[in-house]
Every structure is written in C-alpha cells, then in structure tokens.
Design an enzyme around this catalytic site. Structure first.
Site, PDB file in Angstrom:
ATOM      1  N   ALA A   1       0.800  -1.230   0.000  1.00 31.11           N
ATOM      2  CA  ALA A   1       0.000   0.000   0.000  1.00 31.11           C
ATOM      3  C   ALA A   1       0.828   1.273   0.000  1.00 31.11           C
ATOM      4  CB  ALA A   1      -0.936  -0.009   1.204  1.00 31.11           C
TER       5      ALA A   1
ATOM      6  N   ARG B   1       6.111  -2.128   3.526  1.00 35.77           N
ATOM      7  CA  ARG B   1       7.407  -2.160   4.211  1.00 35.77           C
ATOM      8  C   ARG B   1       7.928  -0.766   4.546  1.00 35.77           C
ATOM      9  NH1 ARG B   1      11.179  -5.215   0.224  1.00 35.77           N
ATOM     10  NH2 ARG B   1       9.992  -3.905  -1.213  1.00 35.77           N
TER      11      ARG B   1
ATOM     12  N   TYR C   1       9.166 -14.541 -12.813  1.00 35.81           N
ATOM     13  CA  TYR C   1       8.057 -13.605 -12.619  1.00 35.81           C
ATOM     14  C   TYR C   1       6.809 -14.097 -13.345  1.00 35.81           C
ATOM     15  CZ  TYR C   1       5.191  -9.428 -12.777  1.00 35.81           C
ATOM     16  OH  TYR C   1       4.128  -8.550 -12.679  1.00 35.81           O
TER      17      TYR C   1
ATOM     18  N   LYS D   1       3.078 -15.158 -11.645  1.00 32.56           N
ATOM     19  CA  LYS D   1       1.801 -14.544 -12.001  1.00 32.56           C
ATOM     20  C   LYS D   1       0.852 -15.563 -12.632  1.00 32.56           C
ATOM     21  CE  LYS D   1       2.581 -10.586 -10.240  1.00 32.56           C
ATOM     22  NZ  LYS D   1       1.800 -10.169  -9.042  1.00 32.56           N
TER      23      LYS D   1
ATOM     24  N   PRO E   1      -2.942  -6.591 -15.275  1.00 35.16           N
ATOM     25  CA  PRO E   1      -2.566  -5.434 -16.086  1.00 35.16           C
ATOM     26  C   PRO E   1      -1.389  -5.730 -17.016  1.00 35.16           C
ATOM     27  CG  PRO E   1      -2.494  -4.961 -13.706  1.00 35.16           C
ATOM     28  CD  PRO E   1      -2.514  -6.441 -13.883  1.00 35.16           C
ATOM     29  N   GLY E   2      -1.317  -4.959 -18.086  1.00 36.59           N
ATOM     30  CA  GLY E   2      -0.156  -4.961 -18.963  1.00 36.59           C
ATOM     31  C   GLY E   2       0.759  -3.821 -18.573  1.00 36.59           C
TER      32      GLY E   2
ATOM     33  N   THR F   1       4.678   2.321 -12.856  1.00 37.76           N
ATOM     34  CA  THR F   1       4.745   2.473 -11.407  1.00 37.76           C
ATOM     35  C   THR F   1       6.228   2.348 -11.052  1.00 37.76           C
ATOM     36  OG1 THR F   1       4.483   0.098 -11.040  1.00 37.76           O
ATOM     37  CG2 THR F   1       2.460   1.420 -11.126  1.00 37.76           C
TER      38      THR F   1
END
Length: 248
Positions: A9, A33, A148, A152, A178-179, A183
């Site tokens: 978050a 974290r 990865y 997923k 999502p593609g 971020t």
C-alpha cells in the site's frame, strides 16, 4: 463503513487503491514495508487508515497482525492482495538464487499468507471481494520473464481455484491482470536504475496505477450477483509480439 485490507500500500497499485477507496469512505488497513509512506497515508486520511509496517514474507508477523487488528478494523469486506515484484531480465540460469527466492517468497508465499489470514474474516461478511493482482505475464511469457511469469501464472490459477473453495460464501474473486503500467515496477526490476526503467515507458502510452484503482472501484460497484473472474487490460499501445522462430 466498509474496510479494505491492501498489501503493497505504499506505492503503485496498492497506494492508488488505498487513496481511491478512502475517498469512497472505506476504512483501510494498509500493509507495506516503507513506514514513512504509511505515515504519509495516515496523515492524509487520519482515522480511516490503520497501517501495518510489515513484509508479506513475514509469515508469523502477518498472522499475528491480523489476529490483533483493532475491533473497528476487523470488519473486512475487501482484500486487495497486491504486493509483488519482478527482479532482473536475465535468462533463468543466469538469474541469482536470491532474486529467484525473493520473487517466489513475495509473489507466491507472501500472497498466500495474506489470503489465508484474511479469508476467515471475509467469510463473516454478508458479501466480500478478493482482488488478486496478477499480470498479463501470467498468460503471455516473454524473454527474461521466467520466474516472474511463473509467479503470475500461479496467481491466475490460484484465483480460479479459490472460486471453487469459496463457493456458497458470497465472496467474489477477481484476478486483475494489467499490462504495461508505469509504477515503481521497472525501477525495482532494474534494482533502482531509473534510466533503464524509464526506457521501458519511453515514447509510448501506458496504464497508470490510478487506472487500476478505478477499475477495482468499478467492479466493487457491480451488482452483488456478478463475479468478474479475470480482468486483463493493456494500454492501446501494447499488443502481442509474433512467435519467435530461429533461423539457420
């Protein structure tokens, strides 16, 4: 007032979802974290936020924290199981064992710890929603994705299987896949190399964390009898590449 439990978050999808739902009068249990970012979220939304400064890999910490939630934050009806990461783009046999274990421990084991701790609380509600943050990488493998992509794919299949286990509970389960989305994802993948990370998004249009939060809010607004099993979304600028054929 409804309560949402959100992992990861402090940034990206998790932060965007926390803010979007707080603005819709949800109470938020924000797990991450980075303590200073959680404190910033608390400062913005005051008593709506209860923060947990934890790593999802901390099995004992997760279960203890959930067990000791304040009474006014135990009425959880939404779980956004978001925390996850990608590390490196090397071929699998060149990837460090530390990076392999970090991805598996976070994206699979930590993901499961949170689900296992929270689902008993969701079962106490008249209805509830679980949003598992997967990826298009769970369906479409790509060079350097190896571990990865595998984690997923696990999220995708687990989400579908969980629907069977939760039959009759009125708990909805949705895999959000999502593609290309800008971020901190690529910065983490490239171990803080912002120049490399920025190249991933150069000269193209990408999704934003706020786009994903808006999609989740839209699903929450659907009639109670509708379950979205999986929602895969890409920017218009992204599509599939051709199969690779080795030429001699």
């Amino acid at each position: 007032m409804k309560t949402a439990f959100i992992t990861g978050a402090s940034s990206g999808f998790g932060l965007a979802c926390a803010k979007a739902l707080a603005k819709k009068d949800f109470k938020i249990i924000a797990l991450a974290r980075r303590k200073e970012r959680l404190e910033a979220l608390e400062a913005e939304f005051k008593d709506q936020i209860y923060s947990l400064n934890l790593d999802v890999r901390d099995k004992e910490g997760i279960f203890k924290a959930v067990e000791n939630l304040p009474e006014d934050f135990k009425n959880i009806s939404v779980l956004i199981n978001n925390a996850g990461l990608a590390l490196g783009v090397q071929k699998f046999d060149e990837l460090s064992l530390e990076d392999i274990e970090s991805m598996v421990d976070t994206n699979i084991k930590g993901f499961l710890y949170v689900a296992r701790a929270i689902i008993p609380l969701l079962r106490k509600q008249k209805s509830a929603n679980i949003f598992n943050l997967g990826s298009v990488a769970g369906r479409y493998p790509y060079p350097g994705g190896n571990v990865y992509c595998g984690t997923k794919a696990f999220v995708r299949q687990f989400s579908l299987a969980l629907r069977n286990d939760l039959r009759g509970s009125n708990i909805k389960v949705t895999n959000i896949a999502p593609g290309l989305c800008k971020t901190e994802f690529s910065e983490v993948r490239f171990k803080g190399d912002k120049q490399k990370a920025d190249l991933v998004y150069e000269n193209t249009k990408f999704l934003s964390a706020e786009d994903i939060a808006e999609v989740i809010c839209s699903i929450l607004a659907l009639p109670e009898h509708i379950n979205i099993n999986e929602l895969e979304l890409m920017p218009v600028t992204q599509s599939w590449d051709n199969f690779y054929i080795e030429r001699f």
